[in-house]
Design an enzyme around this catalytic site. Sequence first.
Site, PDB file in Angstrom:
ATOM      1  N   HIS A  24       0.866  -1.205   0.000  1.00 43.20           N
ATOM      2  CA  HIS A  24       0.000   0.000   0.000  1.00 43.20           C
ATOM      3  C   HIS A  24       0.889   1.237   0.000  1.00 43.20           C
ATOM      4  O   HIS A  24       1.467   1.597   1.021  1.00 43.20           O
ATOM      5  CB  HIS A  24      -0.904   0.012   1.238  1.00 43.20           C
ATOM      6  CG  HIS A  24      -1.884   1.131   1.244  1.00 43.20           C
ATOM      7  ND1 HIS A  24      -3.244   0.939   1.361  1.00 43.20           N
ATOM      8  CD2 HIS A  24      -1.736   2.467   1.130  1.00 43.20           C
ATOM      9  CE1 HIS A  24      -3.871   2.107   1.324  1.00 43.20           C
ATOM     10  NE2 HIS A  24      -2.960   3.059   1.181  1.00 43.20           N
ATOM     11  N   HIS A  26       1.621   5.365  -1.681  1.00 43.70           N
ATOM     12  CA  HIS A  26       1.304   6.560  -2.493  1.00 43.70           C
ATOM     13  C   HIS A  26       2.613   7.156  -2.995  1.00 43.70           C
ATOM     14  O   HIS A  26       3.509   7.455  -2.181  1.00 43.70           O
ATOM     15  CB  HIS A  26       0.587   7.616  -1.643  1.00 43.70           C
ATOM     16  CG  HIS A  26      -0.703   7.127  -1.064  1.00 43.70           C
ATOM     17  ND1 HIS A  26      -1.923   7.329  -1.678  1.00 43.70           N
ATOM     18  CD2 HIS A  26      -0.969   6.423   0.064  1.00 43.70           C
ATOM     19  CE1 HIS A  26      -2.884   6.793  -0.942  1.00 43.70           C
ATOM     20  NE2 HIS A  26      -2.329   6.225   0.127  1.00 43.70           N
ATOM     21  N   LYS A 110      -9.227  -0.108  -5.954  1.00 42.82           N
ATOM     22  CA  LYS A 110      -9.285   0.552  -4.644  1.00 42.82           C
ATOM     23  C   LYS A 110     -10.631   1.225  -4.418  1.00 42.82           C
ATOM     24  O   LYS A 110     -11.073   2.032  -5.241  1.00 42.82           O
ATOM     25  CB  LYS A 110      -8.156   1.595  -4.560  1.00 42.82           C
ATOM     26  CG  LYS A 110      -8.122   2.396  -3.268  1.00 42.82           C
ATOM     27  CD  LYS A 110      -7.663   1.549  -2.082  1.00 42.82           C
ATOM     28  CE  LYS A 110      -7.857   2.275  -0.754  1.00 42.82           C
ATOM     29  NZ  LYS A 110      -6.741   3.099  -0.367  1.00 42.82           N
ATOM     30  N   HIS A 147     -10.535   1.261   1.743  1.00 42.96           N
ATOM     31  CA  HIS A 147     -10.320   2.264   2.795  1.00 42.96           C
ATOM     32  C   HIS A 147     -11.539   2.159   3.706  1.00 42.96           C
ATOM     33  O   HIS A 147     -12.626   2.618   3.364  1.00 42.96           O
ATOM     34  CB  HIS A 147     -10.178   3.678   2.211  1.00 42.96           C
ATOM     35  CG  HIS A 147      -9.908   4.702   3.267  1.00 42.96           C
ATOM     36  ND1 HIS A 147      -8.701   5.349   3.401  1.00 42.96           N
ATOM     37  CD2 HIS A 147     -10.678   5.160   4.280  1.00 42.96           C
ATOM     38  CE1 HIS A 147      -8.736   6.159   4.457  1.00 42.96           C
ATOM     39  NE2 HIS A 147      -9.938   6.062   4.999  1.00 42.96           N
ATOM     40  N   HIS A 185      -4.683  -0.601   5.813  1.00 43.33           N
ATOM     41  CA  HIS A 185      -4.192   0.184   6.961  1.00 43.33           C
ATOM     42  C   HIS A 185      -5.145   0.125   8.167  1.00 43.33           C
ATOM     43  O   HIS A 185      -5.682   1.139   8.607  1.00 43.33           O
ATOM     44  CB  HIS A 185      -3.900   1.640   6.582  1.00 43.33           C
ATOM     45  CG  HIS A 185      -4.916   2.326   5.702  1.00 43.33           C
ATOM     46  ND1 HIS A 185      -6.244   2.415   6.020  1.00 43.33           N
ATOM     47  CD2 HIS A 185      -4.784   2.978   4.531  1.00 43.33           C
ATOM     48  CE1 HIS A 185      -6.869   3.081   5.073  1.00 43.33           C
ATOM     49  NE2 HIS A 185      -6.020   3.435   4.158  1.00 43.33           N
ATOM     50  N   ASP A 258       1.426   2.658   3.534  1.00 48.48           N
ATOM     51  CA  ASP A 258       0.593   3.847   3.359  1.00 48.48           C
ATOM     52  C   ASP A 258       1.455   5.111   3.441  1.00 48.48           C
ATOM     53  O   ASP A 258       0.989   6.162   3.901  1.00 48.48           O
ATOM     54  CB  ASP A 258      -0.556   3.909   4.370  1.00 48.48           C
ATOM     55  CG  ASP A 258      -1.659   4.886   3.926  1.00 48.48           C
ATOM     56  OD1 ASP A 258      -1.693   5.237   2.731  1.00 48.48           O
ATOM     57  OD2 ASP A 258      -2.466   5.298   4.778  1.00 48.48           O
TER      58      ASP A 258
HETATM   59  O1  DOR Z   1      -3.263   9.440   5.641  1.00 46.36           O
HETATM   60  C1  DOR Z   1      -3.645   9.152   4.516  1.00 46.36           C
HETATM   61  N1  DOR Z   1      -3.112   9.710   3.414  1.00 46.36           N
HETATM   62  N2  DOR Z   1      -4.646   8.276   4.381  1.00 46.36           N
HETATM   63  C2  DOR Z   1      -5.211   8.030   3.198  1.00 46.36           C
HETATM   64  O2  DOR Z   1      -6.124   7.271   3.155  1.00 46.36           O
HETATM   65  C3  DOR Z   1      -4.774   8.751   1.983  1.00 46.36           C
HETATM   66  C4  DOR Z   1      -3.414   9.206   2.109  1.00 46.36           C
HETATM   67  C5  DOR Z   1      -3.035  10.225   1.045  1.00 46.36           C
HETATM   68  O3  DOR Z   1      -3.226   9.946  -0.143  1.00 46.36           O
HETATM   69  O4  DOR Z   1      -2.544  11.294   1.403  1.00 46.36           O
HETATM   70 ZN    ZN Z   2      -3.331   5.112   1.494  1.00 39.85          ZN
END
Ligand code: DOR
Ligand code: ZN
Length: 357
Positions: A24, A26, A110, A147, A185, A258
Site C-alpha cells: 500500500h 502513495h 481501490k 479504505h 491500513h 501507506d
Molecule cells: O493518511 C492518509 N493519506 N490516508 C489516506 O487514506 C490517503 C493518504 C493520502 O493519499 O494522502
Molecule cells: Zn493510502
Amino acid sequence: MSNKQNSPSASPSHLSIIRPDDWHLHVRDNEGLKAVVPFTAKQCGRAIIMPNLTPPVTTTDQARVYQQAILDAAGKQSSFQPLMTLYLTDSTPAQEIQTAMESGIISAVKLYPAGATTNSDAGVTDIRKCYQTLEMMQKLGLPLLVHGEVTSHDIDIFDREKQFIDQRLESLIKDFPELKVVFEHITTADAANFVIESSPNIAATITAHHLLMNRNDMLVGGIKPHHYCLPVLKRETHRKALVKAAISGNNKFFMGTDSAPHSKHNKETACGCAGMFTAFAAIELYAEAFDEAGALDKLEQFSSLNGPLFYGLDANSDKITLRREEWTVPDSYQFGDDVVIPLRAGQTINWKLVSES
Ligand code: DOR
Ligand code: ZN
C-alpha cells in the site's frame, strides 16, 4: 531468516530477510513522484500503487501511463515492479475490469468511500452502485482494496473504522463471499479481530506508524501535523492489538506502509493534509516495531511472505540486510519544488538498511 547474532539473546545485530514488498503506497505524480519512488525501489521488490491522483487513475490506459512514469523514476538499473490499481467510482464499468485483467498490469481495485480521505471526492457514494463491477472482480479474481471508514458527519472520527465494519464491510462480504478483499491500513482491535474471524480471502495491511504510535503522539504536548493520517491514530489498546496481529504469524496480515507524502506547506497549515511519509525508512521502521515487541523473527513473514501469498505471487528471490544502528533522520527531503518532512525528522531510527542483497 538468518540472524548473525552478537549475543545468544533475541537481539541480533544484523537481520537478513527476503526482500520485502509494500502492499500500500502513495507515490503521487510529476516531480514529487521522481523524488519519492527511488526510496521504495531501493527497499522493495514490488509495491501496490494507490490511484488517488487528481484526476484519479480510473482506467487501465491511465494506469499504464502512470506505471511507466514510476518505472522511469526508479531508473533503468532497478528491478522494482509497480503493481497498479484502479480507483473505483460509482460508474466504473464491469467491462473495465475485464480490460484490466487482460492487460496483466492491474493487481487490484481501490475503494475509497467518497469524502473519506485525500482525493476521494470521486470515490464511491453507495457501494450498491458498484455491484456489477464487484461481481466481475469476484468472478475474475481481482482483489478489492478497501479504505475502511464511514464518512457521515455525525460519526466520530475515532469510530469510523468500526462503523465501517458494522455498516458496510459485513454486508459486502456476505454479498460477495468469494471476493478477495484487503482491509487497508487497519487501526483498531475491531478490524484485526474482524479479519482474523473472516474467511481466508479477507486480509489486511498494517502500517509501521500505526504499530509504533498512538493518538497521544499526535495530540499530547502540542498538535503534530506530521503525525496526522487517515485512519487517524487510535488509543494504545488498539496499537497493541495491531502489534499482536502483525507478529502473530497469521498470514492474513502484511506490510503496507501507506507512505503518503505531502509537501511541508500542505501539512503545516490550518487545514493540513492526512498522511505520513515513511517510505524512506519503511523496513527500518517495521524492524523497530517488531524489535520492540521482541518478535524480529516474525518480520520476514509479515514484510516479505504473507503479501505475495495473498496476491498469488512468488516471494522476491533476493534478500536485504538490516543492521542495528542508530541514525538520524534528515529534517526534510526534496519534494518537487517544496520539501516533505519525513517521520522522525531530526530524530533517530534504530535499524538501518545496509545491503540490498
Ligand atoms: O493518511 C492518509 N493519506 N490516508 C489516506 O487514506 C490517503 C493518504 C493520502 O493519499 O494522502
Ligand atoms: Zn493510502
